[in-house]
Design a protein around this motif. Structure first.
Motif, PDB file in Angstrom:
ATOM      1  N   HIS A 161       7.744 -11.645   1.348  1.00  0.00           N
ATOM      2  CA  HIS A 161       8.866 -11.455   0.435  1.00  0.00           C
ATOM      3  C   HIS A 161       9.327 -10.007   0.527  1.00  0.00           C
ATOM      4  O   HIS A 161       8.518  -9.092   0.716  1.00  0.00           O
ATOM      5  N   GLU A 162      10.617  -9.773   0.381  1.00  0.00           N
ATOM      6  CA  GLU A 162      11.149  -8.420   0.583  1.00  0.00           C
ATOM      7  C   GLU A 162      10.494  -7.377  -0.318  1.00  0.00           C
ATOM      8  O   GLU A 162      10.329  -6.220   0.069  1.00  0.00           O
ATOM      9  N   LEU A 163      10.087  -7.750  -1.529  1.00  0.00           N
ATOM     10  CA  LEU A 163       9.470  -6.789  -2.429  1.00  0.00           C
ATOM     11  C   LEU A 163       7.984  -6.598  -2.156  1.00  0.00           C
ATOM     12  O   LEU A 163       7.367  -5.685  -2.704  1.00  0.00           O
ATOM     13  N   GLU A 164       7.400  -7.456  -1.320  1.00  0.00           N
ATOM     14  CA  GLU A 164       5.994  -7.292  -0.941  1.00  0.00           C
ATOM     15  C   GLU A 164       5.845  -6.562   0.386  1.00  0.00           C
ATOM     16  O   GLU A 164       4.729  -6.238   0.798  1.00  0.00           O
ATOM     17  N   GLN A 165       6.962  -6.292   1.062  1.00  0.00           N
ATOM     18  CA  GLN A 165       6.913  -5.579   2.328  1.00  0.00           C
ATOM     19  C   GLN A 165       6.647  -4.101   2.105  1.00  0.00           C
ATOM     20  O   GLN A 165       7.101  -3.519   1.123  1.00  0.00           O
ATOM     21  N   GLY A 166       5.903  -3.500   3.016  1.00  0.00           N
ATOM     22  CA  GLY A 166       5.671  -2.064   2.978  1.00  0.00           C
ATOM     23  C   GLY A 166       6.398  -1.375   4.119  1.00  0.00           C
ATOM     24  O   GLY A 166       6.645  -1.970   5.165  1.00  0.00           O
ATOM     25  N   SER A 167       6.757  -0.114   3.914  1.00  0.00           N
ATOM     26  CA  SER A 167       7.447   0.648   4.940  1.00  0.00           C
ATOM     27  C   SER A 167       7.188   2.130   4.708  1.00  0.00           C
ATOM     28  O   SER A 167       7.185   2.589   3.564  1.00  0.00           O
ATOM     29  N   THR A 168       6.949   2.877   5.777  1.00  0.00           N
ATOM     30  CA  THR A 168       6.800   4.325   5.632  1.00  0.00           C
ATOM     31  C   THR A 168       8.168   4.923   5.315  1.00  0.00           C
ATOM     32  O   THR A 168       9.067   4.935   6.157  1.00  0.00           O
ATOM     33  N   VAL A 169       8.298   5.385   4.081  1.00  0.00           N
ATOM     34  CA  VAL A 169       9.569   5.903   3.575  1.00  0.00           C
ATOM     35  C   VAL A 169       9.745   7.377   3.920  1.00  0.00           C
ATOM     36  O   VAL A 169      10.847   7.827   4.231  1.00  0.00           O
ATOM     37  N   ALA A 170       8.649   8.128   3.851  1.00  0.00           N
ATOM     38  CA  ALA A 170       8.699   9.558   4.156  1.00  0.00           C
ATOM     39  C   ALA A 170       7.392   9.969   4.806  1.00  0.00           C
ATOM     40  O   ALA A 170       6.325   9.440   4.490  1.00  0.00           O
ATOM     41  N   SER A 171       7.485  10.916   5.721  1.00  0.00           N
ATOM     42  CA  SER A 171       6.321  11.436   6.432  1.00  0.00           C
ATOM     43  C   SER A 171       6.464  12.953   6.504  1.00  0.00           C
ATOM     44  O   SER A 171       7.504  13.463   6.928  1.00  0.00           O
ATOM     45  N   VAL A 172       5.431  13.665   6.077  1.00  0.00           N
ATOM     46  CA  VAL A 172       5.531  15.115   6.020  1.00  0.00           C
ATOM     47  C   VAL A 172       4.283  15.764   6.621  1.00  0.00           C
ATOM     48  O   VAL A 172       3.169  15.283   6.423  1.00  0.00           O
ATOM     49  N   VAL A 173       4.496  16.818   7.381  1.00  0.00           N
ATOM     50  CA  VAL A 173       3.428  17.719   7.818  1.00  0.00           C
ATOM     51  C   VAL A 173       3.826  19.105   7.334  1.00  0.00           C
ATOM     52  O   VAL A 173       4.944  19.573   7.602  1.00  0.00           O
ATOM     53  N   MET A 174       2.926  19.762   6.605  1.00  0.00           N
ATOM     54  CA  MET A 174       3.240  21.071   6.029  1.00  0.00           C
ATOM     55  C   MET A 174       2.294  22.142   6.557  1.00  0.00           C
ATOM     56  O   MET A 174       1.120  21.868   6.821  1.00  0.00           O
ATOM     57  N   GLU A 175       2.838  23.333   6.710  1.00  0.00           N
ATOM     58  CA  GLU A 175       2.071  24.527   7.044  1.00  0.00           C
ATOM     59  C   GLU A 175       2.147  25.449   5.826  1.00  0.00           C
ATOM     60  O   GLU A 175       3.066  26.269   5.722  1.00  0.00           O
ATOM     61  N   GLY A 195      -0.626  17.133   5.117  1.00  0.00           N
ATOM     62  CA  GLY A 195       0.524  16.247   5.026  1.00  0.00           C
ATOM     63  C   GLY A 195       0.159  14.838   4.640  1.00  0.00           C
ATOM     64  O   GLY A 195      -0.984  14.543   4.273  1.00  0.00           O
ATOM     65  N   GLN A 196       1.154  13.953   4.743  1.00  0.00           N
ATOM     66  CA  GLN A 196       0.909  12.564   4.404  1.00  0.00           C
ATOM     67  C   GLN A 196       2.094  11.696   4.790  1.00  0.00           C
ATOM     68  O   GLN A 196       3.203  12.179   4.996  1.00  0.00           O
ATOM     69  N   ASN A 197       1.825  10.398   4.896  1.00  0.00           N
ATOM     70  CA  ASN A 197       2.863   9.383   4.880  1.00  0.00           C
ATOM     71  C   ASN A 197       2.939   8.809   3.477  1.00  0.00           C
ATOM     72  O   ASN A 197       1.909   8.660   2.800  1.00  0.00           O
ATOM     73  N   TRP A 198       4.138   8.480   3.027  1.00  0.00           N
ATOM     74  CA  TRP A 198       4.309   7.737   1.788  1.00  0.00           C
ATOM     75  C   TRP A 198       4.923   6.399   2.140  1.00  0.00           C
ATOM     76  O   TRP A 198       6.023   6.335   2.689  1.00  0.00           O
ATOM     77  N   ASP A 199       4.203   5.330   1.864  1.00  0.00           N
ATOM     78  CA  ASP A 199       4.653   3.972   2.149  1.00  0.00           C
ATOM     79  C   ASP A 199       5.002   3.271   0.840  1.00  0.00           C
ATOM     80  O   ASP A 199       4.235   3.335  -0.133  1.00  0.00           O
ATOM     81  N   ALA A 240       0.850  -1.192   0.000  1.00  0.00           N
ATOM     82  CA  ALA A 240       0.000   0.000   0.000  1.00  0.00           C
ATOM     83  C   ALA A 240       0.889   1.247   0.000  1.00  0.00           C
ATOM     84  O   ALA A 240       2.079   1.176   0.300  1.00  0.00           O
ATOM     85  N   GLU A 241       0.271   2.394  -0.310  1.00  0.00           N
ATOM     86  CA  GLU A 241       1.092   3.584  -0.537  1.00  0.00           C
ATOM     87  C   GLU A 241       0.937   4.694   0.496  1.00  0.00           C
ATOM     88  O   GLU A 241       1.872   4.954   1.220  1.00  0.00           O
ATOM     89  N   CYS A 242      -0.206   5.375   0.601  1.00  0.00           N
ATOM     90  CA  CYS A 242      -0.206   6.670   1.288  1.00  0.00           C
ATOM     91  C   CYS A 242      -1.422   6.900   2.171  1.00  0.00           C
ATOM     92  O   CYS A 242      -2.513   6.421   1.887  1.00  0.00           O
ATOM     93  N   THR A 243      -1.210   7.687   3.232  1.00  0.00           N
ATOM     94  CA  THR A 243      -2.276   8.249   4.055  1.00  0.00           C
ATOM     95  C   THR A 243      -2.084   9.756   4.045  1.00  0.00           C
ATOM     96  O   THR A 243      -1.063  10.260   4.529  1.00  0.00           O
ATOM     97  N   ALA A 244      -3.036  10.488   3.459  1.00  0.00           N
ATOM     98  CA  ALA A 244      -2.907  11.940   3.291  1.00  0.00           C
ATOM     99  C   ALA A 244      -4.032  12.659   4.029  1.00  0.00           C
ATOM    100  O   ALA A 244      -5.118  12.096   4.230  1.00  0.00           O
TER     101      ALA A 244
END
Length: 391
Positions: free
Chosen positions: A347-361, A131-135, A115-119
């Protein structure tokens, strides 16, 4: 896993900026190419030659729409010492991974991309907080960059992006802030159109939210996606399917309101082509033309992430950077949480991880960024007020 930010500030015209970007991010671009060769083989059944051949089918569409993007990708390739077709195939990762062949493999095997993102967009306070997380797949921890652009015309912009791609989420000097979520439907088959990551770039170059809306309406898009635009004290959310203006469901976010979006549709099919007037949560979308939302099947944790984020937002006494950082750090439904951690059983390519997390003003031109898991890595604040003012 690297959490050290690589910040690249590129000046000038498309080829000049691209070449500087390619030189500065060369090692990360090479790592991206190495890993996406594996990703495309696993999820789409493509050799790298087949992936680049599919990508080249998009060149005439891009040339007729924004030829300068082709020029910039040529510059990136030149700077990184790789082929133009390699950079193009990176920028079309969404179209390749949701191609007809990829969907057939997923249907037959049950193998799916993470899965990818929570915005989110929160306008309940005196100033917007968004903002959002990018997974994504864990190798992306080592390929992400902060790209700052000083173009020879148009607004300055900044984007947090995978090395070699033209854009992902970010903000610009005209006051437009962009968040995004990957979506997938039965009509996502990799047919030529405007690619997702190039559309993100065009939106980041927009002079206003209204201009960004027109960019979305006027293009024949190749992929489904959600685009959350914030500026001028308001938010506009566009859930899009492959196609044109009639394949967009719009939702406004006014002062006093908030919106959270993940990797599934929330609009009623009847809302496509016009602005929605409510926030009904309709997740099983099938309209009269049989466009089916595959998000809950392909990325099943999307439903929980949105429900959980909505519940946590309601508990927040007042919107704040710290409050939303806590939401983006949440471990409910671990490891497939808002703050996503790799599941070692997969499998390593099926694993998800939050790569970047941003909160913007947006009104302060501030970006609070975590490269890595927000539960463990401190936020780093980027103040773009002076950088944007110079535009």
């Amino acid at each position: 896993m690297s959490t050290a930010p690589l910040v690249i500030r590129a000046h000038g015209g498309p080829r000049e900026r691209g070449r500087y970007y390619g030189v500065a991010a060369r090692e990360r671009i090479l790592l991206s190419l190495e890993n996406y060769e594996r990703v495309y083989a696993k999820f789409a059944g493509f050799t790298w030659a087949q992936a680049t051949a599919l990508a080249e089918d998009f060149v005439p569409v891009i040339a007729a729409w924004r030829p300068e993007y082709l020029e910039e990708m040529e510059g990136i390739a030149l700077g990184a010492g790789v082929a133009f077709e390699d950079v193009l195939a990176l920028n079309l990762r969404t179209e390749i991974l949701f191609s007809g062949k990829a969907q057939a493999i997923a249907e037959a095997t049950g193998v799916r991309t993470p899965a990818e993102c929570t915005a989110f967009c929160d306008l309940r306070g005196p100033e917007p907080v968004v903002g959002q997380n990018w997974d994504w797949i864990p190798f992306s921890h080592d390929t992400v960059v902060v790209l700052e652009a000083v173009p020879d015309r148009g607004p300055r912009w900044v984007s947090v992006v995978e090395a070699g791609l033209l854009a992902k989420f970010g903000m610009n000097s005209s006051g437009v802030t962009l968040l995004t979520n990957a979506l997938v439907t039965s009509h996502d088959v990799g047919a030529p159109g405007i690619p997702y990551h190039l559309m993100l770039r065009a939106l980041l170059e927009s002079e206003s939210v209204g201009a960004a809306e027109e960019v979305l309406r006027s293009a024949e898009r190749a992929s489904s996606a959600n685009y959350l635009l914030v500026g001028e004290g308001r938010g506009v959310d566009a859930e899009t399917r492959p196609g044109g203006a009639g394949d967009i469901a719009w939702q406004r976010v006014e002062r006093g309101g908030h919106l959270i979006h993940c990797n599934h549709f929330t609009s009623d099919p009847a809302e496509f082509g016009s602005f929605a007037t409510d926030t009904a949560d309709v997740t099983d979308v099938t309209d009269v033309t049989a466009v089916t939302d595959h998000g809950p099947r392909v990325m099943p944790d999307t439903l929980y992430r949105r429900e959980r984020a909505l519940a946590l937002a309601e508990l927040m006494p007042s919107p704040s950077v710290a409050g939303w950082h806590e939401v983006l750090s949440d471990h409910g439904n671990f490891p497939d949480a808002i703050c996503c951690h790799p599941d070692e059983k997969q499998h390593e390519l099926e694993q998800g991880s939050t790569v970047a997390s941003v909160v913007m003003e947006p009104e302060r031109r501030m970006m609070h960024l975590v490269l890595g898991h927000p539960c463990a890595v401190p936020r780093e604040t980027y103040d773009y007020a002076e950088f944007f003012a110079a535009a």
